[in-house]
Scaffold this active site. Structure first.
Site, PDB file in Angstrom:
ATOM      1  N   TYR A 177      39.319  42.536  16.286  1.00  0.00           N
ATOM      2  CA  TYR A 177      40.590  42.737  15.579  1.00  0.00           C
ATOM      3  C   TYR A 177      41.723  42.055  16.326  1.00  0.00           C
ATOM      4  O   TYR A 177      41.608  41.750  17.511  1.00  0.00           O
ATOM      5  CB  TYR A 177      40.866  44.227  15.376  1.00  0.00           C
ATOM      6  CG  TYR A 177      41.168  45.003  16.640  1.00  0.00           C
ATOM      7  CD1 TYR A 177      40.166  45.367  17.522  1.00  0.00           C
ATOM      8  CD2 TYR A 177      42.478  45.368  16.946  1.00  0.00           C
ATOM      9  CE1 TYR A 177      40.445  46.071  18.677  1.00  0.00           C
ATOM     10  CE2 TYR A 177      42.769  46.090  18.098  1.00  0.00           C
ATOM     11  CZ  TYR A 177      41.739  46.435  18.956  1.00  0.00           C
ATOM     12  OH  TYR A 177      42.027  47.125  20.098  1.00  0.00           O
ATOM     13  N   HIS A 203      46.547  55.378  26.503  1.00  0.00           N
ATOM     14  CA  HIS A 203      45.721  55.246  27.709  1.00  0.00           C
ATOM     15  C   HIS A 203      45.825  53.818  28.227  1.00  0.00           C
ATOM     16  O   HIS A 203      46.195  52.898  27.489  1.00  0.00           O
ATOM     17  CB  HIS A 203      44.266  55.646  27.441  1.00  0.00           C
ATOM     18  CG  HIS A 203      43.589  54.837  26.383  1.00  0.00           C
ATOM     19  ND1 HIS A 203      43.647  55.160  25.043  1.00  0.00           N
ATOM     20  CD2 HIS A 203      42.832  53.708  26.451  1.00  0.00           C
ATOM     21  CE1 HIS A 203      42.951  54.273  24.342  1.00  0.00           C
ATOM     22  NE2 HIS A 203      42.450  53.373  25.176  1.00  0.00           N
ATOM     23  N   ARG A 223      34.803  44.764  37.723  1.00  0.00           N
ATOM     24  CA  ARG A 223      34.394  45.877  36.872  1.00  0.00           C
ATOM     25  C   ARG A 223      34.161  45.383  35.450  1.00  0.00           C
ATOM     26  O   ARG A 223      34.755  44.384  35.030  1.00  0.00           O
ATOM     27  CB  ARG A 223      35.519  46.911  36.874  1.00  0.00           C
ATOM     28  CG  ARG A 223      35.368  47.948  35.811  1.00  0.00           C
ATOM     29  CD  ARG A 223      36.471  48.972  35.800  1.00  0.00           C
ATOM     30  NE  ARG A 223      36.132  49.956  34.824  1.00  0.00           N
ATOM     31  CZ  ARG A 223      36.741  50.095  33.649  1.00  0.00           C
ATOM     32  NH1 ARG A 223      37.765  49.336  33.337  1.00  0.00           N
ATOM     33  NH2 ARG A 223      36.331  51.015  32.802  1.00  0.00           N
TER      34      ARG A 223
HETATM   35  C1  OGA Z   1      40.245  49.219  25.578  1.00  0.00           C
HETATM   36  C2  OGA Z   1      40.236  50.212  26.678  1.00  0.00           C
HETATM   37  C3  OGA Z   1      39.332  50.953  28.750  1.00  0.00           C
HETATM   38  C4  OGA Z   1      38.499  50.540  29.905  1.00  0.00           C
HETATM   39  O1  OGA Z   1      39.738  48.089  25.779  1.00  0.00           O
HETATM   40  O2  OGA Z   1      40.751  49.558  24.488  1.00  0.00           O
HETATM   41  O3  OGA Z   1      40.871  51.208  26.526  1.00  0.00           O
HETATM   42  O4  OGA Z   1      37.817  51.413  30.462  1.00  0.00           O
HETATM   43  N1  OGA Z   1      39.503  49.953  27.789  1.00  0.00           N
HETATM   44  O5  OGA Z   1      38.512  49.363  30.276  1.00  0.00           O
HETATM   45 MN    MN Z   2      41.579  51.578  24.478  1.00  0.00          MN
END
Ligand code: OGA
Ligand code: MN
Length: 299
Positions: A68, A195, A206
């Site tokens: 998206y 978040h 990571r």
């Molecule tokens: C995302 C997200 C979290 C992460 O890509 O929408 O919230 O753990 N990623 O990287």
């Molecule tokens: Mn997210």
């Protein structure tokens, strides 16, 4: 006292809408990480369709099943304007994701069968981050599922970001993401609070695998809109027309003009649609036709 009370209420709602089961053993995590490395290698040698990969300096996203529009690709960064790409432009979900990630989650009763139709791998270099956001609720069903790999990290809730230099306010909650943990966000955690991954929490290399269900009625871009990029829009000609945010769907064409006319200023000829790109002369078509239906959205 009130503020403290309010914050503890928020934390309670957060922890009640987050689950973090451990489903994969250390050996299974090793295997998942080997597959993620495979994806990165396949990406680097050009095995994936162009729109399946989005590279930034410290973070690369690999999209499978769906992609998206977000952030920089959007004319206005408001929640609700995100759109799915035409699905045949995106690579399908690889078999290993079904076999070694999704099926174990179904067996462990963490998710329902046939729930996931979109998988994204985010690869972060140390210091990489993702700014505060809510995964668009008109695109994705809940829960939002993620599997965190390679190193320990943390997800923060309720941070405000500032830029240049990038910095971040104190989070309401800092949720540890140890290697291998599965995190499920639903309800309050997914919908009512933002978040993020802060740069200071990505100390080591990571990756995360996001598993989501794209809603059947989520809005999708037409093919035409994905063709309108810097190589195809005749900005010289387009800028002669007064582009109106209301008339061009979502002002996307105007955004293209604003963005790329800066980039191309130095390269531009006096007038008209001829420009030198590398050593090749490029002739641009008259793009007036796009002015009214630049980003036609198929419902
Ligand atoms: C995302 C997200 C979290 C992460 O890509 O929408 O919230 O753990 N990623 O990287
Ligand atoms: Mn997210």
């Amino acid at each position: 006292m009130d503020a403290h009370f309010c914050k503890t209420g928020t934390i309670e709602k957060l922890v009640n809408s987050i689950e973090q089961p451990f489903v994969y053993s250390a050996r299974e995590c090793d295997r998942l990480e080997a597959y993620v490395r495979d994806v990165i290698n396949l990406g680097s040698v050009g095995c994936y369709q162009h729109h399946s990969i989005d590279r930034t300096l410290l973070r690369t996203k690999y999209f499978f099943g769906e992609r998206y529009t977000y952030g920089a690709q959007m004319s206005e960064k408001r929640l609700g304007l995100e759109r799915l790409y035409p699905s045949n432009l995106i690579e399908p979900i690889p078999l290993w994701i079904y076999l070694y990630i999704i099926n174990p989650l179904i067996s462990a009763n963490v998710i329902e069968a046939n729930f996931v139709n979109s998988a994204v791998i985010n690869e972060y270099l140390p210091g990489g981050c993702i700014v505060s956001h809510i995964d668009p609720p008109h695109i994705f069903d809940r829960p939002i599922i993620s599997i965190s790999l390679f190193s320990d990290c943390a997800m923060c809730f309720g941070c405000k970001f500032e830029y240049k230099p990038i910095r971040c306010s104190e989070p309401i909650l800092r949720l540890p993401l140890p290697r291998g943990v599965v995190t499920l966000l639903s309800g309050f955690a997914a919908n009512e609070i933002t978040h993020c991954i802060r740069p200071e929490d990505t100390t080591f290399y990571r990756a995360v695998i996001l598993l989501r269900r794209v809603l059947p009625n989520a809005p999708r871009l037409s093919h035409l809109s994905t063709l309108l990029d810097a190589n195809n829009v005749n900005l010289v000609a387009a800028s002669k027309f007064k582009l109106d945010n209301d008339k061009t769907t979502e002002g996307v064409l105007k955004k293209f003009c604003d963005k790329y006319s800066k980039v191309r200023k130095g390269k531009r000829g006096n007038y008209g649609g001829i420009m030198k790109v590398h050593t090749r002369k490029t002739y641009f078509a008259d793009n007036k036709q796009y002015a009214n239906k630049a980003y036609s959205i198929s419902e």
